[in-house]
Design a protein around this motif. Structure first.
Motif, PDB file in Angstrom:
ATOM      1  N   MET A  72       0.842  -1.164   0.000  1.00 13.92           N
ATOM      2  CA  MET A  72       0.000   0.000   0.000  1.00 13.92           C
ATOM      3  C   MET A  72       0.896   1.238   0.000  1.00 13.92           C
ATOM      4  SD  MET A  72      -3.055   1.114   2.632  1.00 13.92           S
ATOM      5  CE  MET A  72      -2.426   0.016   3.838  1.00 13.92           C
ATOM      6  N   GLN A  73       0.424   2.255  -0.711  1.00 11.87           N
ATOM      7  CA  GLN A  73       1.183   3.492  -0.784  1.00 11.87           C
ATOM      8  C   GLN A  73       0.413   4.621  -0.115  1.00 11.87           C
ATOM      9  OE1 GLN A  73       3.261   4.446  -4.263  1.00 11.87           O
ATOM     10  NE2 GLN A  73       3.678   2.332  -4.824  1.00 11.87           N
ATOM     11  N   ALA A  74       1.160   5.623   0.336  1.00 12.74           N
ATOM     12  CA  ALA A  74       0.566   6.759   1.039  1.00 12.74           C
ATOM     13  C   ALA A  74      -0.517   7.427   0.190  1.00 12.74           C
ATOM     14  CB  ALA A  74       1.646   7.765   1.427  1.00 12.74           C
ATOM     15  N   ALA A  75      -0.281   7.543  -1.102  1.00 16.07           N
ATOM     16  CA  ALA A  75      -1.262   8.171  -1.994  1.00 16.07           C
ATOM     17  C   ALA A  75      -2.574   7.384  -2.014  1.00 16.07           C
ATOM     18  CB  ALA A  75      -0.692   8.281  -3.406  1.00 16.07           C
ATOM     19  N   GLN A  76      -2.505   6.075  -1.873  1.00 16.47           N
ATOM     20  CA  GLN A  76      -3.719   5.264  -1.840  1.00 16.47           C
ATOM     21  C   GLN A  76      -4.533   5.544  -0.583  1.00 16.47           C
ATOM     22  OE1 GLN A  76      -1.535   1.513  -2.654  1.00 16.47           O
ATOM     23  NE2 GLN A  76      -3.274   1.048  -3.997  1.00 16.47           N
ATOM     24  N   ILE A  77      -3.869   5.750   0.529  1.00 15.92           N
ATOM     25  CA  ILE A  77      -4.584   6.057   1.765  1.00 15.92           C
ATOM     26  C   ILE A  77      -5.268   7.410   1.636  1.00 15.92           C
ATOM     27  CG2 ILE A  77      -4.357   6.518   4.239  1.00 15.92           C
ATOM     28  CD1 ILE A  77      -2.032   4.502   4.251  1.00 15.92           C
ATOM     29  N   ARG A  78      -4.553   8.390   1.115  1.00 18.23           N
ATOM     30  CA  ARG A  78      -5.150   9.719   0.929  1.00 18.23           C
ATOM     31  C   ARG A  78      -6.347   9.650  -0.013  1.00 18.23           C
ATOM     32  NH1 ARG A  78       0.480  11.045   0.667  1.00 18.23           N
ATOM     33  NH2 ARG A  78       0.346  11.153  -1.608  1.00 18.23           N
ATOM     34  N   ALA A  79      -6.199   8.908  -1.110  1.00 19.23           N
ATOM     35  CA  ALA A  79      -7.284   8.779  -2.087  1.00 19.23           C
ATOM     36  C   ALA A  79      -8.481   8.037  -1.498  1.00 19.23           C
ATOM     37  CB  ALA A  79      -6.778   8.061  -3.337  1.00 19.23           C
ATOM     38  N   ALA A  80      -8.223   6.995  -0.731  1.00 22.68           N
ATOM     39  CA  ALA A  80      -9.300   6.226  -0.110  1.00 22.68           C
ATOM     40  C   ALA A  80     -10.086   7.108   0.857  1.00 22.68           C
ATOM     41  CB  ALA A  80      -8.728   5.011   0.618  1.00 22.68           C
ATOM     42  N   ARG A  81      -9.377   7.891   1.631  1.00 25.50           N
ATOM     43  CA  ARG A  81     -10.035   8.797   2.567  1.00 25.50           C
ATOM     44  C   ARG A  81     -10.905   9.800   1.818  1.00 25.50           C
ATOM     45  NH1 ARG A  81      -8.425  12.848   5.066  1.00 25.50           N
ATOM     46  NH2 ARG A  81      -6.299  12.972   4.318  1.00 25.50           N
ATOM     47  N   ILE A 135      -1.589   8.724  11.499  1.00 22.44           N
ATOM     48  CA  ILE A 135      -2.201   8.889  10.173  1.00 22.44           C
ATOM     49  C   ILE A 135      -1.513  10.024   9.430  1.00 22.44           C
ATOM     50  CG2 ILE A 135      -4.324   9.462   8.911  1.00 22.44           C
ATOM     51  CD1 ILE A 135      -4.403   6.677  10.202  1.00 22.44           C
ATOM     52  N   ALA A 136      -1.327  11.152  10.084  1.00 26.16           N
ATOM     53  CA  ALA A 136      -0.685  12.311   9.456  1.00 26.16           C
ATOM     54  C   ALA A 136       0.718  11.965   8.976  1.00 26.16           C
ATOM     55  CB  ALA A 136      -0.664  13.483  10.421  1.00 26.16           C
ATOM     56  N   ARG A 137       1.487  11.279   9.809  1.00 22.87           N
ATOM     57  CA  ARG A 137       2.862  10.911   9.440  1.00 22.87           C
ATOM     58  C   ARG A 137       2.873   9.973   8.237  1.00 22.87           C
ATOM     59  NH1 ARG A 137       5.316   6.500  10.357  1.00 22.87           N
ATOM     60  NH2 ARG A 137       3.963   5.856  12.062  1.00 22.87           N
ATOM     61  N   ILE A 138       2.010   8.970   8.258  1.00 25.61           N
ATOM     62  CA  ILE A 138       1.968   7.998   7.166  1.00 25.61           C
ATOM     63  C   ILE A 138       1.560   8.672   5.860  1.00 25.61           C
ATOM     64  CG2 ILE A 138       0.625   6.027   6.290  1.00 25.61           C
ATOM     65  CD1 ILE A 138       0.810   4.848   9.135  1.00 25.61           C
ATOM     66  N   GLN A 147       5.536   3.426   5.177  1.00 26.33           N
ATOM     67  CA  GLN A 147       6.522   2.984   6.155  1.00 26.33           C
ATOM     68  C   GLN A 147       5.880   3.029   7.527  1.00 26.33           C
ATOM     69  OE1 GLN A 147       9.771   2.079   5.183  1.00 26.33           O
ATOM     70  NE2 GLN A 147       8.867   2.278   3.163  1.00 26.33           N
ATOM     71  N   GLY A 148       6.113   1.999   8.316  1.00 26.96           N
ATOM     72  CA  GLY A 148       5.578   1.994   9.670  1.00 26.96           C
ATOM     73  C   GLY A 148       5.409   0.586  10.184  1.00 26.96           C
ATOM     74  N   ASN A 149       4.839   0.506  11.354  1.00 24.26           N
ATOM     75  CA  ASN A 149       4.594  -0.770  11.994  1.00 24.26           C
ATOM     76  C   ASN A 149       3.578  -1.558  11.176  1.00 24.26           C
ATOM     77  OD1 ASN A 149       3.147  -2.634  13.870  1.00 24.26           O
ATOM     78  ND2 ASN A 149       4.666  -1.844  15.297  1.00 24.26           N
ATOM     79  N   ILE A 194      -0.337  -0.473   9.887  1.00 18.88           N
ATOM     80  CA  ILE A 194      -0.719  -0.386   8.478  1.00 18.88           C
ATOM     81  C   ILE A 194      -1.886  -1.324   8.188  1.00 18.88           C
ATOM     82  CG2 ILE A 194       0.083  -0.779   6.115  1.00 18.88           C
ATOM     83  CD1 ILE A 194       2.916   0.075   7.235  1.00 18.88           C
ATOM     84  N   THR A 195      -1.852  -2.499   8.786  1.00 20.52           N
ATOM     85  CA  THR A 195      -2.946  -3.461   8.617  1.00 20.52           C
ATOM     86  C   THR A 195      -4.244  -2.902   9.176  1.00 20.52           C
ATOM     87  OG1 THR A 195      -1.407  -5.316   8.683  1.00 20.52           O
ATOM     88  CG2 THR A 195      -3.712  -5.804   9.159  1.00 20.52           C
ATOM     89  N   LYS A 196      -4.197  -2.261  10.338  1.00 22.43           N
ATOM     90  CA  LYS A 196      -5.396  -1.667  10.931  1.00 22.43           C
ATOM     91  C   LYS A 196      -5.992  -0.604  10.012  1.00 22.43           C
ATOM     92  CE  LYS A 196      -4.135  -2.177  15.803  1.00 22.43           C
ATOM     93  NZ  LYS A 196      -3.817  -1.407  17.020  1.00 22.43           N
ATOM     94  N   ILE A 197      -5.136   0.204   9.419  1.00 24.04           N
ATOM     95  CA  ILE A 197      -5.590   1.262   8.511  1.00 24.04           C
ATOM     96  C   ILE A 197      -6.234   0.643   7.269  1.00 24.04           C
ATOM     97  CG2 ILE A 197      -4.807   3.119   6.986  1.00 24.04           C
ATOM     98  CD1 ILE A 197      -2.638   3.684   9.190  1.00 24.04           C
ATOM     99  N   GLN A 198      -5.571  -0.319   6.693  1.00 26.47           N
ATOM    100  CA  GLN A 198      -6.111  -0.979   5.501  1.00 26.47           C
ATOM    101  C   GLN A 198      -7.452  -1.639   5.801  1.00 26.47           C
ATOM    102  OE1 GLN A 198      -3.437  -3.671   3.509  1.00 26.47           O
ATOM    103  NE2 GLN A 198      -5.015  -4.392   2.129  1.00 26.47           N
ATOM    104  N   GLN A 199      -7.542  -2.343   6.898  1.00 24.08           N
ATOM    105  CA  GLN A 199      -8.788  -3.029   7.250  1.00 24.08           C
ATOM    106  C   GLN A 199      -9.918  -2.047   7.516  1.00 24.08           C
ATOM    107  OE1 GLN A 199      -7.478  -5.544  10.485  1.00 24.08           O
ATOM    108  NE2 GLN A 199      -6.925  -7.216   9.098  1.00 24.08           N
TER     109      GLN A 199
END
Length: 74
Positions: free
Chosen positions: A1-10, A31-34, A42-44, A48-53
Protein backbone atom coordinates in the motif's frame (compact mmCIF):
# COMPACT_ATOMS: atom_id res chain seq x y z
CA UNK A 1 0.00 0.00 0.00
CA UNK A 2 1.18 3.49 -0.78
CA UNK A 3 0.57 6.76 1.04
CA UNK A 4 -1.26 8.17 -1.99
CA UNK A 5 -3.72 5.26 -1.84
CA UNK A 6 -4.58 6.06 1.77
CA UNK A 7 -5.15 9.72 0.93
CA UNK A 8 -7.28 8.78 -2.09
CA UNK A 9 -9.30 6.23 -0.11
CA UNK A 10 -10.03 8.80 2.57
CA UNK A 11 -11.13 11.27 -0.10
CA UNK A 12 -13.49 8.73 -1.65
CA UNK A 13 -15.11 8.18 1.73
CA UNK A 14 -15.22 11.89 2.55
CA UNK A 15 -13.22 11.20 5.70
CA UNK A 16 -10.88 13.49 7.57
CA UNK A 17 -7.68 12.11 9.05
CA UNK A 18 -9.48 12.09 12.39
CA UNK A 19 -12.16 9.79 10.99
CA UNK A 20 -9.60 7.29 9.74
CA UNK A 21 -7.66 7.40 13.01
CA UNK A 22 -10.83 6.61 14.95
CA UNK A 23 -11.94 3.82 12.59
CA UNK A 24 -8.48 2.21 12.59
CA UNK A 25 -7.95 2.79 16.32
CA UNK A 26 -4.60 4.48 15.77
CA UNK A 27 -3.38 7.94 16.70
CA UNK A 28 -4.10 10.98 14.55
CA UNK A 29 -0.38 11.79 14.46
CA UNK A 30 0.24 8.31 13.02
CA UNK A 31 -2.20 8.89 10.17
CA UNK A 32 -0.69 12.31 9.46
CA UNK A 33 2.86 10.91 9.44
CA UNK A 34 1.97 8.00 7.17
CA UNK A 35 0.09 10.21 4.70
CA UNK A 36 3.00 12.67 4.46
CA UNK A 37 5.21 9.98 3.04
CA UNK A 38 5.74 9.18 -0.60
CA UNK A 39 5.74 5.71 -2.08
CA UNK A 40 5.27 2.57 -0.04
CA UNK A 41 3.90 3.21 3.44
CA UNK A 42 6.52 2.98 6.16
CA UNK A 43 5.58 1.99 9.67
CA UNK A 44 4.59 -0.77 11.99
CA UNK A 45 3.00 -3.65 10.07
CA UNK A 46 0.12 -4.01 12.54
CA UNK A 47 -0.67 -0.29 12.28
CA UNK A 48 -0.72 -0.39 8.48
CA UNK A 49 -2.95 -3.46 8.62
CA UNK A 50 -5.40 -1.67 10.93
CA UNK A 51 -5.59 1.26 8.51
CA UNK A 52 -6.11 -0.98 5.50
CA UNK A 53 -8.79 -3.03 7.25
CA UNK A 54 -10.65 0.08 8.41
CA UNK A 55 -10.81 1.37 4.85
CA UNK A 56 -11.76 -2.01 3.40
CA UNK A 57 -14.63 -2.33 5.91
CA UNK A 58 -16.07 0.81 4.33
CA UNK A 59 -15.85 -0.65 0.81
CA UNK A 60 -12.44 0.55 -0.35
CA UNK A 61 -10.60 -1.81 -2.69
CA UNK A 62 -6.86 -1.31 -3.22
CA UNK A 63 -5.67 -1.94 -6.77
CA UNK A 64 -2.32 -2.47 -8.45
CA UNK A 65 -1.36 -3.59 -11.91
CA UNK A 66 1.63 -5.40 -13.32
CA UNK A 67 3.05 -2.18 -14.76
CA UNK A 68 3.36 -0.56 -11.34
CA UNK A 69 0.12 1.43 -11.41
CA UNK A 70 -1.77 1.78 -8.15
CA UNK A 71 -5.19 3.02 -7.16
CA UNK A 72 -8.27 2.62 -5.03
CA UNK A 73 -11.93 2.22 -5.80
CA UNK A 74 -15.11 2.32 -3.80
Amino acid sequence: MQAAQIRAARALLGWRQEDLAKAAKVGLATIARIEQGEGIVQGNFSTITKIQQALEREGIFFTADQKGGIGVRL
